[in-house]
Design an enzyme around this catalytic site. Structure first.
Site, PDB file in Angstrom:
ATOM      1  N   ASN A 216       0.835  -1.197   0.000  1.00  0.00           N
ATOM      2  CA  ASN A 216       0.000   0.000   0.000  1.00  0.00           C
ATOM      3  C   ASN A 216       0.877   1.257   0.000  1.00  0.00           C
ATOM      4  O   ASN A 216       0.899   2.036   0.958  1.00  0.00           O
ATOM      5  CB  ASN A 216      -0.938  -0.001   1.209  1.00  0.00           C
ATOM      6  N   HIS A 247      -7.469   3.158  11.370  1.00  0.00           N
ATOM      7  CA  HIS A 247      -8.301   2.053  10.896  1.00  0.00           C
ATOM      8  C   HIS A 247      -9.494   1.770  11.809  1.00  0.00           C
ATOM      9  O   HIS A 247     -10.200   0.798  11.590  1.00  0.00           O
ATOM     10  CB  HIS A 247      -7.463   0.785  10.751  1.00  0.00           C
TER      11      HIS A 247
END
Length: 345
Positions: A216, A247
């Protein structure tokens, strides 16, 4: 000859003398019935590793590799073949350590290599004595399948689930980048998440730190600029803690990202130590192959942990055999930090 001369001739004697009070304490706790079987093993394992790390410093890794290899062999093969495999493993590793250390220009005042070799020789004796007992049925180490044979399918459930998760992530990235490119917002060079070079690196690297930087990529660059480069203390831990917060702080995300931080820190310290020994091509290939498997398994463990939403499922993952490898990396990190501190002192 005075008593001090004996300590020079027997460099491990001082550490053995220091261990006597702990041995007496262990005997007292066992005799009084205050130690459960689990606590018994934890006491021995922790004390033995601290003793090895204090006496041998970084050379303790040679002993730990030997011990772990023998245990894995004993648990994974049949009793009929145990002696042959353990003997071959121990003698090969002991010979390699002897030859490797003798070829190095070591400080003659440094007793740690000699203590490590002595411990490895003693371990060879104990392991090759245990293996015939298993073969003859005096010691029953397993019933039916070996532990590794039972654990392998579980490790492969975790690996397969992590593979599906990685494919799902890549699919999302494909859609995102395709949508951005159609809208005319093509990412800058090196900022995209799906370049051929990055995908090749993800699948072939044997370094968890390299995998982490490549995974990522756009988010990695953002976290580096936002947190890592601005944090004055413990930037790695702060970056992963912020990522868990970003998150949404589910139990699995907190555990997974903090575990990831510890694994990356361990990776930074373990590989320089191992690569110093893997100098020949014959050693480099097993080293890279083994650490590639370890990297893939740790990544799989972290991805499954991050996607776990409940404490009960997280507890099942934590208490499964899949936690052995992350715990081993964490334990190796502690040993290397202890060795560094002792060296500085």
């Amino acid at each position: 000859m005075c008593w001090a001369d004996l300590l020079v001739l027997l460099p491990a004697a001082l550490y053995r003398l220091a261990a006597f009070p702990f041995a007496a304490l262990f005997h007292h706790l066992c005799a009084s019935g205050r130690l459960s079987l689990t606590a018994w093993y934890i006491f021995l394992l922790t004390g033995g590793c601290l003793f090895a790390g204090t006496a041998m410093g970084s050379y303790a890794m040679l002993l730990l590799i030997s011990a772990a290899g023998s245990v894995l062999v004993l648990l994974s093969i049949s009793a009929a073949c145990a002696h042959t495999w353990v003997f071959a493993l121990q003698m090969s590793w002991q010979t390699l350590c002897h030859r490797g250390l003798s070829s190095q220009e070591l400080d003659p005042q440094d007793a740690r290599p000699a203590i490590a070799l002595s411990a490895i020789m003693l371990l060879t004796q104990k392991a090759t004595s245990l293996a015939p007992d298993i073969h003859e049925g005096v010691v029953r180490l397993q019933l039916g399948q070996g532990l590794l044979q039972c654990a392998l399918p579980l490790c492969t459930c975790v690996w397969a689930r992590a593979l599906l998760l990685r494919l799902a992530y890549c699919w999302h990235w494909v859609l995102d980048e395709a949508l951005l490119e159609v809208a005319g917002f093509k990412p800058e060079a090196g900022q995209g998440d799906l370049s051929v070079h990055d995908l090749w690196t993800l699948e072939t690297t044997h370094r968890l730190a390299v995998f982490t930087r490549t995974w990522n990529t756009s988010t990695s660059h953002w976290l580096r600029r936002l947190v890592f480069q601005r944090c004055p203390a413990q930037p790695l831990l702060a970056t992963f803690a912020f990522s868990a917060w970003w998150h949404s702080l589910r139990p699995g995300q907190v555990f997974g990202f903090l575990c990831w931080a510890v694994m990356v820190e361990a990776d930074y310290r373990i590989h320089p130590f191992l690569s110093a020994w893997a100098t020949s091509q014959g050693v480099k290939l097993p080293y890279r192959g083994t650490t590639w498997v370890f990297t893939q398994l740790i990544v799989a463990y972290i991805l499954v942990a991050v996607e776990t939403e409940s404490f009960s499922m997280l507890y099942l993952l934590w208490t499964s055999c899949n936690s052995i490898l992350p715990l081993s990396y964490g334990f190796a990190l502690l040993l290397l930090l202890l060795a560094k501190k002792l060296k500085q002192n």
